[in-house]
Write an enzyme that holds these catalytic residues in place. Structure first.
Site, PDB file in Angstrom:
ATOM      1  CB  SER A  20      58.058 -36.826  41.209  1.00  0.00           C
ATOM      2  OG  SER A  20      57.214 -37.312  40.188  1.00  0.00           O
ATOM      3  CB  SER A  22      55.701 -38.085  37.009  1.00  0.00           C
ATOM      4  OG  SER A  22      54.962 -38.686  37.822  1.00  0.00           O
ATOM      5  CB  THR A  67      51.696 -34.764  43.263  1.00  0.00           C
ATOM      6  OG1 THR A  67      51.659 -35.805  44.081  1.00  0.00           O
ATOM      7  CG2 THR A  67      52.756 -33.868  43.572  1.00  0.00           C
ATOM      8  CE  LYS A  71      47.018 -36.381  43.330  1.00  0.00           C
ATOM      9  NZ  LYS A  71      47.235 -37.840  43.802  1.00  0.00           N
ATOM     10  CB  ALA A 132      39.845 -39.459  55.177  1.00  0.00           C
ATOM     11  N   GLY A 134      43.296 -37.425  48.998  1.00  0.00           N
ATOM     12  CA  GLY A 134      42.938 -37.408  47.757  1.00  0.00           C
ATOM     13  C   GLY A 134      42.974 -38.869  47.384  1.00  0.00           C
ATOM     14  N   GLY A 247      52.574 -49.480  45.717  1.00  0.00           N
ATOM     15  CA  GLY A 247      51.917 -48.436  44.880  1.00  0.00           C
ATOM     16  C   GLY A 247      52.485 -48.407  43.596  1.00  0.00           C
TER      17      GLY A 247
HETATM   18  P1  NDP Z   1      46.524 -36.376  51.154  1.00  0.00           P
HETATM   19  O1  NDP Z   1      47.562 -35.120  52.042  1.00  0.00           O
HETATM   20  O2  NDP Z   1      45.293 -35.960  50.677  1.00  0.00           O
HETATM   21  O3  NDP Z   1      46.094 -37.427  52.227  1.00  0.00           O
HETATM   22  C1  NDP Z   1      46.729 -37.909  53.392  1.00  0.00           C
HETATM   23  C2  NDP Z   1      46.394 -38.918  54.176  1.00  0.00           C
HETATM   24  O4  NDP Z   1      47.272 -39.455  54.995  1.00  0.00           O
HETATM   25  C3  NDP Z   1      45.242 -38.299  55.194  1.00  0.00           C
HETATM   26  O5  NDP Z   1      44.307 -39.558  55.336  1.00  0.00           O
HETATM   27  C4  NDP Z   1      46.024 -38.290  56.254  1.00  0.00           C
HETATM   28  O6  NDP Z   1      45.011 -38.223  57.767  1.00  0.00           O
HETATM   29  C5  NDP Z   1      46.856 -39.344  56.610  1.00  0.00           C
HETATM   30  N1  NDP Z   1      48.109 -39.139  57.323  1.00  0.00           N
HETATM   31  C6  NDP Z   1      49.020 -38.181  56.850  1.00  0.00           C
HETATM   32  N2  NDP Z   1      50.054 -38.102  57.987  1.00  0.00           N
HETATM   33  C7  NDP Z   1      49.616 -39.178  58.929  1.00  0.00           C
HETATM   34  C8  NDP Z   1      49.916 -39.373  60.105  1.00  0.00           C
HETATM   35  N3  NDP Z   1      51.071 -39.024  60.796  1.00  0.00           N
HETATM   36  N4  NDP Z   1      49.337 -40.432  61.000  1.00  0.00           N
HETATM   37  C9  NDP Z   1      48.137 -40.742  60.517  1.00  0.00           C
HETATM   38  N5  NDP Z   1      47.717 -40.456  59.189  1.00  0.00           N
HETATM   39  C10 NDP Z   1      48.263 -39.543  58.703  1.00  0.00           C
HETATM   40  O7  NDP Z   1      47.541 -37.164  50.383  1.00  0.00           O
HETATM   41  P2  NDP Z   1      47.208 -38.325  49.114  1.00  0.00           P
HETATM   42  O8  NDP Z   1      46.033 -38.820  49.673  1.00  0.00           O
HETATM   43  O9  NDP Z   1      47.026 -37.478  47.941  1.00  0.00           O
HETATM   44  O10 NDP Z   1      48.470 -39.416  49.242  1.00  0.00           O
HETATM   45  C11 NDP Z   1      48.577 -40.174  50.364  1.00  0.00           C
HETATM   46  C12 NDP Z   1      49.643 -41.172  49.973  1.00  0.00           C
HETATM   47  O11 NDP Z   1      49.380 -41.665  48.702  1.00  0.00           O
HETATM   48  C13 NDP Z   1      51.001 -40.345  49.681  1.00  0.00           C
HETATM   49  O12 NDP Z   1      51.948 -41.169  50.405  1.00  0.00           O
HETATM   50  C14 NDP Z   1      51.296 -40.481  48.058  1.00  0.00           C
HETATM   51  O13 NDP Z   1      52.402 -40.394  47.719  1.00  0.00           O
HETATM   52  C15 NDP Z   1      50.564 -41.828  47.624  1.00  0.00           C
HETATM   53  N6  NDP Z   1      49.949 -41.707  46.402  1.00  0.00           N
HETATM   54  C16 NDP Z   1      50.368 -42.711  45.794  1.00  0.00           C
HETATM   55  C17 NDP Z   1      49.945 -42.956  44.502  1.00  0.00           C
HETATM   56  C18 NDP Z   1      50.154 -43.934  43.480  1.00  0.00           C
HETATM   57  O14 NDP Z   1      49.903 -43.991  42.294  1.00  0.00           O
HETATM   58  N7  NDP Z   1      50.866 -44.932  43.855  1.00  0.00           N
HETATM   59  C19 NDP Z   1      48.698 -41.943  43.987  1.00  0.00           C
HETATM   60  C20 NDP Z   1      48.352 -40.997  44.788  1.00  0.00           C
HETATM   61  C21 NDP Z   1      49.120 -40.806  45.896  1.00  0.00           C
HETATM   62  P3  NDP Z   1      44.174 -36.888  58.188  1.00  0.00           P
HETATM   63  O15 NDP Z   1      43.175 -36.570  57.268  1.00  0.00           O
HETATM   64  O16 NDP Z   1      44.031 -37.359  59.463  1.00  0.00           O
HETATM   65  O17 NDP Z   1      45.310 -35.834  57.909  1.00  0.00           O
END
Ligand code: NDP
Length: 278
Positions: A20, A22, A67, A71, A132, A134, A247
């Site tokens: 992080s 942060s 994070t 979340k 889909a 957070g 991002g």
């Molecule tokens: P979540 O764990 O809530 O969601 C993860 C997402 O990634 C889901 O849609 C999941 O699909 C998909 N995923 C994970 N692994 C795979 C894979 N191998 N193949 C296909 N799909 C995959 O995480 P977040 O939504 O919180 O975070 C997602 C990304 O966003 C992270 O990289 C995080 O660091 C980044 N982020 C960046 C921010 C910024 O400020 N720039 C803020 C918040 C997050 P499935 O539903 O099928 O499991």
């Protein structure tokens, strides 16, 4: 940085948290405003989440960012949730207000400001959102509230995306199409691609959620990932002369709003950008 018996503690809970940026952002800003506070990270496993949140009250920790993977699960341990966080179903910022824990979501504002800092608009755009989780939920609310023309969601777990789309269609007057990730090649009418999955980040940094053929159909490609700075998805955009953005500015802007909730102060974004890039 002076640490003494009056120093107030802030931090991040997640698992993992070692990557992080942060702490860099918030500690720089505490120093800038001469606020006697420090920000650190706490690696909290899912089974320890409840105890960690209770610990915020007993230790008097004033503010916490949340994070992956906490979340959504953290909500049940909080005393108050903002309207936005309720709608998104995820909290990334907690204020400990004399023992009352209040949850907010600043990813939503972070995304919106990141888009406008890059001189892009959401209004009337055809959006392909990948993910889909957070981050995708916060982005979806931002899209729904900003008059986009159409939203298509691609996700590995298509049922999860369908549930999300149905909830949003009910809350906003919207039609959202949902497809499994492997159907990406079949899609047309793509203007803006937004990756809100972790595909492209370590350990998946050699992968892209969609192929170069799909990227070629877009006019703008946004990746929520900022480490690596340029994911494979963004490299596809670059080599096809398509405008793209990572991002990094989203993370700075979400931190800006968390800092404001905790201290009432607006940190200098340019100073923070320069410090982190250095
Ligand atoms: P979540 O764990 O809530 O969601 C993860 C997402 O990634 C889901 O849609 C999941 O699909 C998909 N995923 C994970 N692994 C795979 C894979 N191998 N193949 C296909 N799909 C995959 O995480 P977040 O939504 O919180 O975070 C997602 C990304 O966003 C992270 O990289 C995080 O660091 C980044 N982020 C960046 C921010 C910024 O400020 N720039 C803020 C918040 C997050 P499935 O539903 O099928 O499991």
């Amino acid at each position: 940085m002076k640490v003494d018996s009056n120093t107030v503690l802030y931090g991040l809970i997640g698992h993992p948290v070692s990557h992080s940026i942060s702490p860099l952002i918030h500690n720089l800003s505490f120093e800038y405003f001469n606020i006697n506070s420090i920000y650190t990270v706490f690696d909290v496993t899912p089974e320890n989440l409840e105890n960690a949140v209770k610990g915020l009250k007993s230790l008097g920790i004033k503010g916490i960012n949340v994070t992956v993977p906490h979340k959504e699960n953290v909500i049940k341990y909080l005393d108050y949730i903002s309207e936005e966080a309720k709608l998104i179903g995820a909290v990334n910022t907690i204020i400990n207000s004399d023992g009352i824990l209040k949850g907010y979501n600043t990813d939503y504002m972070g995304f919106l400001e990141s888009i406008s800092e890059n001189n892009e608009v959401l209004k009337e755009r055809d959006i392909l959102l990948i993910g889909a989780g957070g981050a995708a939920k916060a982005i979806l609310i931002a899209l729904a509230k900003n008059d986009v023309n159409s939203i298509t969601i691609l996700n590995r777990d298509v049922q999860k995306a369908e549930v999300l789309a149905k909830t949003l269609e009910k809350d906003f007057n919207l039609k959202i199409e949902v497809y499994p990730l492997q159907d990406a090649e079949k899609l047309n009418n793509i203007d803006m691609i937004i990756n809100a999955t972790s595909v492209g980040m370590a350990p998946d940094f050699e992968k892209s959620p969609v192929s170069e053929n799909v990227v070629k159909k877009a006019n703008f490609v946004y990746d929520v990932i900022y480490n690596p700075e340029k994911t494979i998805l963004l490299k596809y955009a670059e080599r096809n002369n398509i405008k793209y953005q990572n991002g990094f500015s989203m993370v700075i802007n979400q931190a800006y709003h968390s800092f404001k909730l905790w201290t009432g102060k607006n940190f200098d974004k340019n100073l923070v950008y320069k410090h982190i890039q250095k």
